[in-house]
Design a protein around this motif. Structure first.
Motif, PDB file in Angstrom:
ATOM      1  N   HIS A 109      -8.839   5.262  10.114  1.00 32.17           N
ATOM      2  CA  HIS A 109      -7.600   6.043  10.183  1.00 32.17           C
ATOM      3  C   HIS A 109      -7.833   7.462   9.661  1.00 32.17           C
ATOM      4  CE1 HIS A 109      -3.398   7.221   9.640  1.00 32.17           C
ATOM      5  NE2 HIS A 109      -3.062   6.184  10.386  1.00 32.17           N
ATOM      6  N   GLU A 110      -7.144   8.418  10.261  1.00 34.12           N
ATOM      7  CA  GLU A 110      -7.273   9.826   9.856  1.00 34.12           C
ATOM      8  C   GLU A 110      -6.940  10.026   8.382  1.00 34.12           C
ATOM      9  OE1 GLU A 110      -5.329  14.190  11.022  1.00 34.12           O
ATOM     10  OE2 GLU A 110      -4.671  12.347  12.027  1.00 34.12           O
ATOM     11  N   ARG A 111      -6.009   9.199   7.866  1.00 31.82           N
ATOM     12  CA  ARG A 111      -5.610   9.329   6.469  1.00 31.82           C
ATOM     13  C   ARG A 111      -6.780   9.044   5.520  1.00 31.82           C
ATOM     14  NH1 ARG A 111      -1.718   6.085   6.901  1.00 31.82           N
ATOM     15  NH2 ARG A 111      -2.666   4.212   6.042  1.00 31.82           N
TER      16      ARG A 111
ATOM     17  N   HIS B  88       0.834  -1.194   0.000  1.00 27.73           N
ATOM     18  CA  HIS B  88       0.000   0.000   0.000  1.00 27.73           C
ATOM     19  C   HIS B  88       0.875   1.252   0.000  1.00 27.73           C
ATOM     20  CE1 HIS B  88      -3.683  -2.285   1.211  1.00 27.73           C
ATOM     21  NE2 HIS B  88      -2.767  -3.074   1.754  1.00 27.73           N
ATOM     22  N   LEU B  89       0.504   2.193  -0.824  1.00 27.35           N
ATOM     23  CA  LEU B  89       1.154   3.505  -0.867  1.00 27.35           C
ATOM     24  C   LEU B  89       0.029   4.528  -0.877  1.00 27.35           C
ATOM     25  CD1 LEU B  89       4.029   4.644  -1.072  1.00 27.35           C
ATOM     26  CD2 LEU B  89       3.796   4.632  -3.546  1.00 27.35           C
ATOM     27  N   ASP B  90      -0.211   5.141   0.275  1.00 24.76           N
ATOM     28  CA  ASP B  90      -1.406   5.966   0.442  1.00 24.76           C
ATOM     29  C   ASP B  90      -1.058   7.409   0.756  1.00 24.76           C
ATOM     30  OD1 ASP B  90      -3.281   3.951   0.023  1.00 24.76           O
ATOM     31  OD2 ASP B  90      -3.127   3.265   2.098  1.00 24.76           O
ATOM     32  N   GLY B  91      -1.597   8.308  -0.037  1.00 30.27           N
ATOM     33  CA  GLY B  91      -1.476   9.737   0.192  1.00 30.27           C
ATOM     34  C   GLY B  91      -2.713  10.425  -0.336  1.00 30.27           C
ATOM     35  N   PRO B  92      -2.734  11.751  -0.334  1.00 25.72           N
ATOM     36  CA  PRO B  92      -3.876  12.470  -0.897  1.00 25.72           C
ATOM     37  C   PRO B  92      -4.075  12.084  -2.365  1.00 25.72           C
ATOM     38  CG  PRO B  92      -2.420  13.958   0.301  1.00 25.72           C
ATOM     39  CD  PRO B  92      -1.698  12.663   0.189  1.00 25.72           C
ATOM     40  N   ALA B  93      -5.310  11.966  -2.782  1.00 25.02           N
ATOM     41  CA  ALA B  93      -5.595  11.632  -4.176  1.00 25.02           C
ATOM     42  C   ALA B  93      -5.228  12.805  -5.081  1.00 25.02           C
ATOM     43  CB  ALA B  93      -7.070  11.275  -4.342  1.00 25.02           C
ATOM     44  N   TRP B  94      -4.618  12.507  -6.215  1.00 23.60           N
ATOM     45  CA  TRP B  94      -4.255  13.576  -7.155  1.00 23.60           C
ATOM     46  C   TRP B  94      -5.500  14.321  -7.632  1.00 23.60           C
ATOM     47  CZ3 TRP B  94      -6.204  14.134 -12.022  1.00 23.60           C
ATOM     48  CH2 TRP B  94      -6.905  13.045 -12.556  1.00 23.60           C
TER      49      TRP B  94
ATOM     50  N   PHE C  78      -1.694  -1.460  -4.043  1.00 19.06           N
ATOM     51  CA  PHE C  78      -2.713  -0.423  -4.034  1.00 19.06           C
ATOM     52  C   PHE C  78      -2.038   0.918  -3.767  1.00 19.06           C
ATOM     53  CE2 PHE C  78      -4.334  -4.472  -2.580  1.00 19.06           C
ATOM     54  CZ  PHE C  78      -5.406  -4.683  -3.448  1.00 19.06           C
ATOM     55  N   VAL C  79      -2.125   1.816  -4.734  1.00 18.00           N
ATOM     56  CA  VAL C  79      -1.389   3.079  -4.695  1.00 18.00           C
ATOM     57  C   VAL C  79      -2.342   4.239  -4.929  1.00 18.00           C
ATOM     58  CG1 VAL C  79       0.410   4.462  -5.807  1.00 18.00           C
ATOM     59  CG2 VAL C  79       0.741   1.991  -5.503  1.00 18.00           C
ATOM     60  N   SER C  80      -2.260   5.237  -4.073  1.00 19.91           N
ATOM     61  CA  SER C  80      -2.970   6.498  -4.290  1.00 19.91           C
ATOM     62  C   SER C  80      -2.050   7.617  -3.841  1.00 19.91           C
ATOM     63  CB  SER C  80      -4.287   6.538  -3.504  1.00 19.91           C
ATOM     64  OG  SER C  80      -4.932   7.789  -3.676  1.00 19.91           O
ATOM     65  N   VAL C  81      -1.488   8.353  -4.792  1.00 13.11           N
ATOM     66  CA  VAL C  81      -0.509   9.397  -4.481  1.00 13.11           C
ATOM     67  C   VAL C  81      -0.791  10.636  -5.319  1.00 13.11           C
ATOM     68  CG1 VAL C  81       1.340   7.837  -3.740  1.00 13.11           C
ATOM     69  CG2 VAL C  81       1.101   8.396  -6.166  1.00 13.11           C
ATOM     70  N   PRO C  82      -0.355  11.812  -4.833  1.00 15.77           N
ATOM     71  CA  PRO C  82      -0.603  13.060  -5.569  1.00 15.77           C
ATOM     72  C   PRO C  82       0.470  13.371  -6.609  1.00 15.77           C
ATOM     73  CG  PRO C  82       0.401  13.558  -3.465  1.00 15.77           C
ATOM     74  CD  PRO C  82       0.235  12.070  -3.504  1.00 15.77           C
TER      75      PRO C  82
ATOM     76  N   LYS D   7       5.361  19.771   0.208  1.00 14.30           N
ATOM     77  CA  LYS D   7       5.565  18.375   0.560  1.00 14.30           C
ATOM     78  C   LYS D   7       4.352  17.836   1.299  1.00 14.30           C
ATOM     79  CE  LYS D   7      10.614  18.358   0.778  1.00 14.30           C
ATOM     80  NZ  LYS D   7      11.814  18.035   1.607  1.00 14.30           N
ATOM     81  N   THR D   8       4.026  16.595   1.012  1.00 20.81           N
ATOM     82  CA  THR D   8       2.911  15.952   1.693  1.00 20.81           C
ATOM     83  C   THR D   8       3.327  14.554   2.113  1.00 20.81           C
ATOM     84  OG1 THR D   8       0.571  15.341   1.510  1.00 20.81           O
ATOM     85  CG2 THR D   8       1.927  15.023  -0.441  1.00 20.81           C
ATOM     86  N   ASP D   9       2.798  14.078   3.235  1.00 21.08           N
ATOM     87  CA  ASP D   9       3.140  12.751   3.740  1.00 21.08           C
ATOM     88  C   ASP D   9       2.383  11.668   2.988  1.00 21.08           C
ATOM     89  OD1 ASP D   9       4.878  13.738   5.613  1.00 21.08           O
ATOM     90  OD2 ASP D   9       3.466  13.651   7.286  1.00 21.08           O
ATOM     91  N   ILE D  10       3.053  10.553   2.774  1.00 21.03           N
ATOM     92  CA  ILE D  10       2.391   9.365   2.252  1.00 21.03           C
ATOM     93  C   ILE D  10       2.715   8.206   3.180  1.00 21.03           C
ATOM     94  CG2 ILE D  10       2.391  10.109  -0.156  1.00 21.03           C
ATOM     95  CD1 ILE D  10       4.773   8.233  -0.604  1.00 21.03           C
ATOM     96  N   ALA D  11       1.785   7.274   3.291  1.00 18.71           N
ATOM     97  CA  ALA D  11       1.978   6.087   4.123  1.00 18.71           C
ATOM     98  C   ALA D  11       2.434   4.931   3.246  1.00 18.71           C
ATOM     99  CB  ALA D  11       0.679   5.733   4.834  1.00 18.71           C
ATOM    100  N   ILE D  12       3.434   4.210   3.727  1.00 15.88           N
ATOM    101  CA  ILE D  12       3.984   3.065   3.000  1.00 15.88           C
ATOM    102  C   ILE D  12       3.755   1.846   3.881  1.00 15.88           C
ATOM    103  CG2 ILE D  12       6.051   2.107   1.913  1.00 15.88           C
ATOM    104  CD1 ILE D  12       7.192   5.071   2.134  1.00 15.88           C
TER     105      ILE D  12
END
Length: 707
Positions: free
Chosen positions: A642-644, A448-454, A510-514, A466-471
């Motif tokens: 989760h807050e994310r 999983h690579l999760d961050g704000p959706a582009w 599963f990846v969601s990154v900006p 810069k924004t945090d992503i969860a790995i």
């Protein structure tokens, strides 16, 4: 299943022929000087006691090559090492056999393979696959099938890493071949003790009692990892501590250190939640510290700085040949890359220091010749360099990772080496590749690579924030919900202008990154569903895309979905094998054949700010759900809450409403998704939502009230 059983099965009725033209990659292995400690094997699929082909599937560095060489030596059967052989294809094996035996033996060799009276052992199947195309590799398997399809006894033994062996098993059985799949089990405590005693040679030394005490204390600390691994559901199976690389690290430690009391004090009470891995890290770092304190400082540094000022002596003796410096030097050594550092800061002293290290470094206990001694030492060096933050190390680490296999031990070592759970973004690709090595016949890996959706900020053009992503890496044993997953969690930071490279093989990802994602960098890109990637831009740097469903999966094929603003591709062919593939794109400009055949324009999100916010929270919650072995769409509660995922009060309200309407049902630690209720209340199917499609009418979302 014991080694004896495997050997007896393969040796049954076998003839022996002389290989008259042996080569580095094809020969009967010699007995060699290195002892062999026999493992046990676990039958994953074994439907007949005399299969035509046996596939030995295991994670990296688990003794496959040692097993292949032992079988070859014991039985006098030739060993084909695909890691050393040129790329395989049509008639590779037939041609090799024709060239390697005397003319008068060739017909008997082929006849023996056809009846089961002769056999060939093939190692490095995963390496052979990585060197060639899928079509060429299948042609190689067809050659194996042609030579053995009428055999009434085991003719071929194929050894390789799990994913490739699983795919090979499916291909062989689909062609009507009787193929069995087994895996190498981790050593139990008794086998581990035998292994360590064999390679230290200390059990009968003058220090035997002190040695045995130290060995037993170390193994006791690793006790849970040496439990009985016969249960496929055993969480301890995930540690893989009972494989040769870890035991080799213990061997190196016990051979180097004879002050066992001092050793045990240094290894006491390891920190960290994973006691076994924390201890393993301490073992490796103890060896590095000992090399510095007891060898380099007194034998190289102190004579060099004997006449230097006091301030220089203090600085040098406190900093030179640190763990970080050793790791950098060891990586360069294994690459054969010249490396000269200003470790002391005085040019003349640095030159003398480098000259003396150049002759001493090959004797470092972490290396054997031009390679790391085992996967544990290798992983620690790479993880330390990756987390060091020094820019000059990036090209060195990149070069090493590009030319060497990935090891699951890298996940463990990054778990310890990463400060504050933070990783450089360039570590994601190697980390995911290493994590895929946890895949086995009894475990399932999700990445999983999760961050704000582009899509929540599609017009971001600054690329500077810069924004945090969860790995996250989740390893699941058995049916979903039967046990908690083994999880590794990290964070990283990206800007919208960054590009994350994820390699050429992905499964359950599963990846969601900006930012942007790049896949491939090889001739072929292989995706085993489910794979879902949402990114600002997706680049497919490969000529061929191969999409497939995981072997043994009993459910309907899960989709491979790409959601992006734009797609950049140099694809010339796409093979889906019946697996749904969709490129959902904001713009279809410049999408070329064959990608255009699987592309569709994504729907525009609602323009109304409140409705738009609801839509994004709704989509993000529902995208968390995955289809698992029992057919249900489920996710662990703490992941959904989760807050994310929820992000704000709107997300919390959306989740509450989903539960109230029966779209989600909370049962114990799991949320379960009811697709029929989703279609009823939202007006769109779960799969269409994942594809980026909107409901036919925004009115349906407007009635989905969250207040």
């Amino acid at each position: 299943m014991k080694y004896y059983d495997l050997r007896a099965m393969l040796s049954s009725g076998k003839q022996v022929f002389t290989v008259t033209e042996p080569s580095t990659s094809f020969q009967v292995a010699s007995a060699g000087d290195r002892p062999y400690v026999e493992p046990t094997f676990e039958k994953a699929i074994f439907e007949t006691e005399r299969p035509t082909i046996i596939l030995v599937s295991a994670v990296g560095a688990s003794g496959k090559t040692a097993l292949a060489r032992r079988l070859s030596s014991d039985l006098g059967l030739p060993l084909l090492d695909l890691g050393l052989h040129k790329p395989v294809g049509d008639n590779t094996l037939t041609g090799l056999l024709t060239h390697s035996f005397d003319v008068q033996d060739i017909s008997n060799v082929f006849g023996g393979l056809g009846t089961g009276n002769y056999g060939v052992i093939i190692d490095g199947v995963d390496e052979g696959r990585s060197k060639t195309t899928e079509k060429a590799f299948e042609a190689f398997l067809d050659d194996v099938i042609k030579l053995s399809k009428k055999a009434t006894a085991t003719t071929f033994v194929l050894l390789g890493r799990t994913q490739i062996l699983d795919e090979s098993w499916v291909y062989l059985t689909d062609k009507g071949i009787s193929a069995a799949l087994i895996s190498i089990s981790p050593f139990n405590l008794e086998q581990a003790t035998e292994y360590i005693d064999t390679f230290t040679g200390a059990a009968n030394s003058a220090y035997a009692d002190q040695y045995a005490t130290a060995r037993n204390v170390i193994l006791e600390k690793l006790g849970t990892a040496f439990a009985d691994h016969t249960s496929a559901k055993s969480q301890d199976f995930l540690s893989f501590i009972g494989y040769p690389p870890v035991l080799d690290a213990i061997v190196a430690l016990l051979k180097e250190e004879r002050n066992y009391h001092k050793l045990l004090e240094a290894l006491s009470d390891p920190d960290g939640g994973n006691v076994e891995v924390a201890l393993l890290d301490r073992i490796a770092r103890y060896i590095l510290s000992r090399e510095r304190e007891e060898k380099v400082i007194p034998n190289i540094i102190q004579p060099l700085i004997e006449d230097a000022p006091g301030y220089l002596k203090d600085r040098v003796t406190s900093s030179v040949f640190s763990v970080e410096e050793q790791c950098e030097r060891l990586i360069a050594h294994c690459l054969g890359v010249p490396l000269r550092l200003s470790a002391i800061g005085e040019p003349s002293l640095d030159e003398r220091y480098e000259d003396q290290l150049s002759s001493w470094l090959p004797e470092h206990p972490f290396v054997s010749g031009s390679e790391f001694r085992n996967a544990v030492f290798e992983a620690l060096a790479i993880a330390t360099a990756m987390c060091d933050g020094t820019a000059r190390l990036v090209p060195l680490v990149d070069q090493y990772l590009a030319t060497h296999k990935h090891s699951y031990h890298l996940v463990y070592m990054l778990d310890i080496a990463s400060k504050d759970r933070r990783l450089p973004i360039k570590a994601v690709g190697p980390l995911f590749a290493a994590a895929m090595e946890f895949q086995s016949a009894f475990s399932q890996v999700e990445l999983h690579l999760d961050g704000p959706a582009w899509s929540e900020d599609p017009d971001d053009s600054t690329g500077s924030a810069k924004t945090d992503i969860a790995i996250d890496i989740d390893i699941l044993m058995g049916p979903l919900g039967s046990t908690e997953p083994k999880s590794f969690s990290f964070t990283g930071q990206v800007t919208s202008s960054d590009t994350i490279q994820l390699g050429s093989r992905l499964s359950s990802t599963f990846v969601s990154v900006p930012c942007s994602i790049e896949l491939g960098s090889a001739q072929e890109l292989e995706l085993t569903s489910p794979v879902e990637i949402s990114a600002r831009s997706i680049t497919v740097d490969a000529k061929s895309l191969i999409v497939r469903t995981a072997p043994h999966r009993k459910l309907e094929p899960q989709p491979v979905l790409f959601d992006a603003q734009r797609l950049v591709s140099r694809l010339e062919s796409i093979t889906t094998n019946g697996t749904p593939l969709t490129f959902s794109l904001a713009t279809l400009d410049d999408v070329r054949y064959p990608a255009v055949q699987h592309s569709e324009k994504s729907s525009e999100p609602p323009a109304d700010p409140l409705l738009r916010q609801k839509y994004f929270r709704l989509k993000r919650i529902l995208l968390e759900f995955r289809s698992h072995s029992k057919g249900s769409l489920a996710k662990y509660r703490h992941k959904i809450e989760h807050e994310r995922v929820l992000k704000n009060r709107t997300g919390e309200a959306v989740l509450k409403k989903l539960v109230a309407d029966g779209i989600l049902k909370l049962s114990g630690v799991m949320y379960h998704l009811e697709p029929e209720s989703l279609s009823k209340h939202i007006g769109i199917s779960w799969l269409d939502l994942r594809r980026g499609r909107m409901a036919t009418s925004f009115d349906l979302l407007l009635t989905f009230r969250t207040s």
